[in-house]
Design a protein around this motif. Structure first.
Motif, PDB file in Angstrom:
ATOM      1  N   ASN A   1     -22.791  -7.004  21.478  1.00 41.09           N
ATOM      2  CA  ASN A   1     -21.716  -7.994  21.604  1.00 41.09           C
ATOM      3  C   ASN A   1     -20.918  -8.116  20.309  1.00 41.09           C
ATOM      4  O   ASN A   1     -19.688  -8.253  20.325  1.00 41.09           O
ATOM      5  N   ARG A   2     -21.620  -8.067  19.171  1.00 39.80           N
ATOM      6  CA  ARG A   2     -20.931  -8.169  17.889  1.00 39.80           C
ATOM      7  C   ARG A   2     -20.020  -6.958  17.663  1.00 39.80           C
ATOM      8  O   ARG A   2     -18.899  -7.090  17.169  1.00 39.80           O
ATOM      9  N   GLN A   3     -20.488  -5.759  18.031  1.00 35.79           N
ATOM     10  CA  GLN A   3     -19.667  -4.552  17.868  1.00 35.79           C
ATOM     11  C   GLN A   3     -18.446  -4.586  18.787  1.00 35.79           C
ATOM     12  O   GLN A   3     -17.346  -4.174  18.403  1.00 35.79           O
TER      13      GLN A   3
ATOM     14  N   THR B   1     -13.765 -13.035  19.376  1.00 36.34           N
ATOM     15  CA  THR B   1     -15.016 -13.651  18.931  1.00 36.34           C
ATOM     16  C   THR B   1     -16.180 -13.187  19.804  1.00 36.34           C
ATOM     17  O   THR B   1     -15.989 -12.719  20.934  1.00 36.34           O
ATOM     18  N   VAL B   2     -17.403 -13.335  19.261  1.00 34.12           N
ATOM     19  CA  VAL B   2     -18.608 -12.985  20.033  1.00 34.12           C
ATOM     20  C   VAL B   2     -18.704 -13.873  21.268  1.00 34.12           C
ATOM     21  O   VAL B   2     -19.108 -13.425  22.352  1.00 34.12           O
TER      22      VAL B   2
END
Length: 890
Positions: A851-853, A861-862
């Motif tokens: 999700n961060r990538q 945003t995440v």
């Protein structure tokens, strides 16, 4: 082919038949259709009932008395006895010299011929045509003029044709003073007329395609247009060249000579110089140039077409050509023409026995090198070397010739190497010229001779300025064996080299950081010159950019320098840059383009021309074909003989590494071990055992791992990790992948692979990234994380296919369970329910991105990513991200 754009002239001639006696002089340049116009007019007149009498004049009969009248009488419809008597009279006149054939006899003959002509078929008009009348014999012209003055009350039309500029002023001026005589001047065809001819011959589409070329090369000359069309229709031929020669010769001796002079002299030569070369008065030159211009051969006094100029030159006898070119060389040299302009005359066959010829040829050759025309430079310099006598002059010219020939084909330089080495030893070559042979010697694997030359240059520098000069850094960056001959701390820039002030130390050899390497490389590439001495620094600079991870910059510079090499005709530089660019593309993961580059390199220079450097294109080609899974092609490439001298050059490292990777890919593990060890031994002997250069230990570790010797594999992976410096992120990522392969702890293995994945992704090394993702898929599968394994495999497969790595893509598809095994299949219309943003998130999630990538990639945003995924699962009827398909089926 019908007459084009001659309706006005034909109408005028047709009208003459309807009236009383007229004389018409049709004037036109060679090829403009005088003969064709006369033939068409007489055909039309005969069809209307006119009597036609015709004669064709020729240079071979110009001195034969009554030759034209004889043709006209033979055309007359006379009773047999009258014809016999008339022929006898003419034959008697033809056999006697004009002074002996008295005025009384000639007057009697004129009267008889007048009677014969006027009594031809009473009541019908008579058309008399004399083609090329400027070539008629003098006696016939006297009678014809006698007739012209008396024909006003007859029904006779007398039509003469002449070549524009023909030298027969007395008859011509007398003819045109007669009131019932007219001058009809033919002009070149217009562009629309040329197009009509083309459409009639080859059709509308083809005519449109070649119309501009027809107008440019033929200049509106119908004969030349027809010849060009015939050659076009036949797909080639020399009809145009033959037509050019015909036009030139039909213009007469002066026109022919002036055409030859224009072909021999450079286009910028003046008509005054042309007249001086031919020993012609200026008026003769001017008139002949006018004729050739009207014939469509010249424009502003210069040949319109290079093909036409070449045809005139080819038609010249060798002796005449040599004489004219020698005269041209003398006049051009006296006139202060550029050296190349004068040298062209000697290159084309002028006599070389002139005291100043060597200097002119050498100057022309050096300028051609500056202008990046190596083939032309080689031609000049070969002639100069043959004429040079002084040792220093011979050495300098030979060095220039070697520079030119090396750019065309490095094999040609080998015959000069002994003399060049001797010239350096004897102090005849210094500075830059003394260092150039080093590149040639190393290219052909003569490292000892190269080092001897370097020592000679250093010794000379020490004598001149008292300072010792060890091997130049730009050579040591590429020809690494020199490092074993002189320690790196002693290496300094070579005296006299134009790039010396830019290369105080090599980032590759000295292990500097990436930023410093990029600055160093950029400075080198901005300052280089396209010659033999700059090959090593350019190679070092491009290598520095690659090792610093600046693939875009390296590729851009390869393209820019390659374009220069192509425009300058340097086959060696083109081949070298193709293969260097192929290595850059290979690092970036574009295997198809890399393969094309390697193939181009071997096409431009065959294996024998690469000599000891053959390891560079061969190694590159083997690496690419192996990654593509084309193992038969790789094996065929490896059958190419490699000289022993190759293994004293850095190109051996690439070749051995590529061969080892081929053996590794095909399962011949012991052969792979041997190649990787050999690679390491050479690098150790030269003192350049750097992972940034060749990461041989990682491949050695992989071979041992496959042999089941895990501990030995771990030792080699750790050794490479300890060898790393801070300047090469790619070597670090490669080493991480190798360490992950021998890591027993699955969790640690996944963590190490993710670090490698991040490194490769940041570097743009897509092929390495695909391999790392495949490894990560296996690591997840080993811990039972099959969904993650499938996601990584899908992403690896996509990247592998994009790169052209079919072997890797096939292995991923053939893996147990497959990349797509066990996934629920969404309803066919379910993707239509996703928004554009949701589709992008779904695609990245399916490829294994966290999700961060995903948030970083899409600049959101995440939390936004998590919300999108929740909606995606609901719309597609899925419960987890591992069930997401890799692509939108719609």
């Amino acid at each position: 082919m019908s007459l084009v754009e001659r309706d006005t002239e034909l109408a005028f001639l047709d009208e003459c038949v309807n009236g009383t006696g007229r004389a018409v002089l049709v004037s036109g340049a060679p090829g403009l259709g005088r003969t064709a116009l006369l033939a068409e007019f007489t055909r039309r007149a005969a069809a209307r009932g006119a009597v036609h009498l015709g004669a064709v004049c020729a240079p071979t009969e110009q001195d034969v008395p009554m030759a034209v009248l004889d043709q006209l009488v033979r055309d007359c419809d006379l009773p047999p006895k009258s014809a016999e008597r008339m022929s006898a009279r003419i034959a008697n006149a033809m056999d006697e010299e004009p002074p002996e054939y008295g005025a009384a006899q000639f007057a009697e003959l004129k009267t008889a011929l007048w009677h014969v002509l006027c009594t031809q078929r009473p009541g019908r008009p008579i058309v008399v045509g004399v083609d090329d009348a400027h070539l008629a014999d003098a006696q016939s012209l006297r009678w014809l003029m006698y007739f012209v003055r008396r024909m006003q009350d007859t029904r006779v039309v007398l039509v003469f044709t002449e070549c524009t500029g023909a030298w027969w002023p007395e008859f011509r001026s007398e003819l045109l003073r007669v009131p019932h005589a007219e001058l009809l001047t033919l002009k070149p065809l217009s562009g629309s007329a040329v197009r009509c001819m083309a459409v009639e011959e080859i059709g509308e589409d083809e005519a449109s395609r070649i119309q501009a070329g027809l107008r440019r090369d033929a200049g509106g000359n119908p004969a030349l247009v027809r010849a060009l069309l015939e050659d076009h229709r036949a797909g080639g031929g020399n009809t145009f060249q033959r037509a050019v020669i015909t036009c030139v010769r039909r213009g007469g001796p002066a026109v022919h000579a002036v055409a030859q002079g224009c072909a021999v002299l450079p286009p910028e030569a003046s008509h005054t110089l042309l007249g001086e070369m031919l020993d012609f008065p200026s008026t003769t030159v001017r008139d002949a140039v006018t004729v050739l211009g009207a014939a469509g051969l010249l424009r502003s006094g210069r040949f319109r077409s290079d093909t036409a100029r070449a045809a005139v030159l080819d038609d010249m006898p060798a002796e005449l050509s040599a004489r004219m070119r020698g005269r041209a060389a003398d006049l051009l040299h006296k006139d202060g023409a550029p050296a190349a302009v004068v040298a062209d005359q000697f290159a084309a066959g002028a006599d070389l026995h002139r005291p100043w010829v060597t200097t002119v040829l050498a100057d022309a050759g050096e300028q051609a090198l500056v202008d990046a025309r190596p083939a032309r430079a080689a031609g000049y310099l070969k002639l100069a070397l043959d004429r040079a006598r002084a040792p220093q002059e011979q050495a300098v010219i030979r060095a220039l010739l070697a520079r030119a020939e090396w750019q065309l084909d490095p094999v040609g330089v080998t015959r000069h190497l002994p003399a060049l080495v001797a010239a350096v030893r004897d102090g005849l070559l210094t500075g830059r010229q003394a260092m150039e042979p080093v590149t040639y010697l190393l290219w052909h694997g003569h490292s000892d001779d190269a080092m001897a030359v370097i020592h000679e240059v250093a010794h000379f520098a020490a004598k001149v300025n008292g300072q010792d000069r060890p091997p130049p850094v730009w050579l040591c960056c590429v020809y690494l064996e020199l490092l074993a001959m002189a320690p790196p701390e002693e290496i300094v820039p070579a005296s006299g080299h134009g790039l010396a002030h830019l290369v105080p130390r090599s980032p590759l050899v000295c292990g500097d950081g990436a930023d410093e390497a990029v600055v160093w490389a950029q400075q080198i590439l901005q300052a280089f010159r396209l010659d033999g001495a700059s090959l090593a620094p350019v190679a070092a600079a491009l290598g520095a950019l690659v090792h610093a991870g600046r693939l875009d910059r390296a590729g851009g510079w390869c393209t820019e320098v390659l374009e220069q090499a192509q425009s300058r005709g340097s086959r060696t530089w083109q081949a070298f840059l193709h293969v260097v660019h192929a290595l850059v593309l290979l690092r970036g993961g574009d295997l198809r383009a890399a393969r094309h580059g390697a193939e181009q390199a071997l096409e431009l220079l065959p294996a024998r021309s690469w000599s000891a450097a053959i390891g560079l294109p061969l190694g590159t080609a083997v690496l690419v074909t192996t990654e593509q899974g084309r193992y038969k092609e790789a094996a065929e490439l490896l059958r190419t003989p490699v000289p022993r001298a190759t293994f004293r050059t850095p190109f051996a490292l690439l070749y051995l590494w590529a061969r080892g990777r081929y053996h590794l890919a095909t399962g011949d593990l012991y052969a792979a071990l041997s190649d990787f060890r050999s690679c390491g031994q050479i690098m150790g002997r030269w003192g350049v055992d750097l992972p940034a250069l060749i990461p041989w230990r990682t491949d050695l570790a992989e071979a041992y791992r496959r042999l089941g010797r895990a501990e030995t594999a771990r030792e080699h992976a750790r050794d490479q990790w300890n060898q790393l410096s801070g300047g090469d992120a790619h070597a670090r990522a490669v080493t991480l992948r190798a360490m992950a392969a021998v890591e027993d702890d699955p969790a640690k293995r996944q963590a190490i692979l993710r670090d490698a994945m991040e490194e490769f992704s940041a570097l743009g090394a897509r092929l390495d990234l695909a391999h790392t993702l495949a490894d990560l898929s296996e690591a997840h599968a080993a811990t039972g994380e099959h969904a993650q394994a499938r996601a990584m495999a899908r992403r690896a497969g996509r990247l592998a296919r994009e790169c052209g790595a079919e072997a890797l893509a096939t292995s991923l598809s053939a893996a147990p369970g497959g990349a797509d095994a066990g996934r629920p299949v969404p309803a066919p219309d379910s993707f239509a329910r996703l928004s554009f943003a949701e589709r992008k998130v779904a695609a990245l999630a399916a490829e294994g991105y966290t999700n961060r990538q995903i948030a970083a990639t899409l600049h959101v945003t995440v939390s936004t990513v998590e919300q999108h995924l929740t909606r995606i699962y609901r719309k597609l009827g899925l419960s987890r991200r591992s069930d997401l398909p890799s692509a939108d089926p719609a």
